[in-house]
Design an enzyme around this catalytic site. Sequence first.
Site, PDB file in Angstrom:
ATOM      1  N   HIS A 122      39.702  45.399  42.646  1.00  0.00           N
ATOM      2  CA  HIS A 122      38.745  44.380  43.090  1.00  0.00           C
ATOM      3  C   HIS A 122      38.883  44.127  44.756  1.00  0.00           C
ATOM      4  O   HIS A 122      37.868  43.473  45.095  1.00  0.00           O
ATOM      5  CB  HIS A 122      39.055  43.266  42.515  1.00  0.00           C
ATOM      6  N   ALA A 123      40.151  44.630  45.285  1.00  0.00           N
ATOM      7  CA  ALA A 123      39.888  44.410  46.773  1.00  0.00           C
ATOM      8  C   ALA A 123      39.076  45.138  47.531  1.00  0.00           C
ATOM      9  O   ALA A 123      38.417  45.003  48.761  1.00  0.00           O
ATOM     10  CB  ALA A 123      41.398  44.803  47.191  1.00  0.00           C
TER      11      ALA A 123
END
Length: 465
Positions: free
Chosen positions: A139-140
């Site tokens: 998700h980064a």
Amino acid sequence: MERLSGLDASFLYLESSAQLMHVCGVLLLDPSTVPGGYSFDRFRADLESRVRSIPAFRRKLRPVPLEIDHPVWVEDAEFDIDRHLHRFAVPSPGGDEELATLCAHMAGIPLDRSRPLWEMAVIEGLASGQVAVFTKMHHATVDGVSGANMISVLCSLEPDAPPLDVGADAAVSAHVPGDLELLGRGILSNVLKPWQLVRMVRPTTSLLARTIERAREGTAMAAPLTAPRTAFNGNITGRRAIAFADLSLDKIKEIKRAVDGGTVNDVVLAISGGALRRYLAARDDLPTSSLLASVPVSVHGKSSIEGGTNKVSTIFARLGTDIADPVVRLGQLAKANAHAKAHHNAIPADTLQEWAQFAAPRTFGLAVRMVAGLKLAEKGPVIHNLVISNVPGPPVPLYFLGARIDALYPLGPIFHGAGLNVTVMSSNGKMHVGLIGCRDALPEIADLAEEFKAELEALYAATVG
């Protein structure tokens, strides 16, 4: 060299062995459309050729000394496709259950942070004759919209057509900064933070005052920390359970047209609420008050902040699980969501991103360990019950490296206190539903997937006939 935004970096800081912060997807492909025929070796060669031209697939993290600032992206000089692409076969009989079990196992394995933060697994041996591709991206490095775009650059409108052009992808600098350079940049960034904080306090205070006023008028979105507790609202483990469902997009649109003022998203939330009501009632776990969902909202195109991948905000929505009549549930959801959208639109698009700039790795890491170790998610107020996300999909058939995409099931992360994620994506006349949860809290997640189908039919019969 590009520094991660605070919101991007927060997904790194929130991660633990139980709370994994990657997003996944399952693509079902028709291999018969591949020009020249499908083979894993050809798939591998085509994928390697394509991702080497896309910088986002080749960047990896470079931490800042002493963790005084967010990490930066640098190019992986040792990029090797075989570290990211794997090959599996499902056991006999090769049905949905076997596919879901294998994908759930892979979803419970963290990504290696010393490499670019993505993996794919080609899954063969399905009884349907299809080939599945399991994708995993941290998700980064992606949110719902950017993740869909990254997959899109591997797709085309025809089997032998060039890949889609979804916009220029920023290049990754080959320059690998040294510790002193990163330390200097980090110190400068921290020196400026007090002024940034002062600048944000006044508008945030004003925003809180307007929210209180809306609450008094009954036009505010649902408030977090007011959710009832269910079996999946406690500490989670690293074990995952996955299930899929396919819904008719035409039926969902007919229901929307039959209800004044409703939207497709309202219908999706109403179906979700009804499915959860059925599932929990069958297990004597249905709360008397409505479940509360966190609904991510993309602010791509609205945010003025340059850089960063995650550009999202959140709406909280009650799902009407305390309402038996599906039509009444949808009507109340549509009305409440209209207020929630107006409330959300009054909040500056950059608010969450700006506050996330103050995310600190040590503080976030300590908080996650405290929540898990002290089991705070099982004792305190429930922030929200689950996440429900609606990701826009293509209205026409797409081909993934030449293979027609028959279905694409997105799967988001789960959290301590909210051990279920429901993500839907429309594609070529269908609404594909991906469900992922903590296996220890939701061992029968396949039953929940079936309830989505049943609830759609019940809502369709009650509104359209």
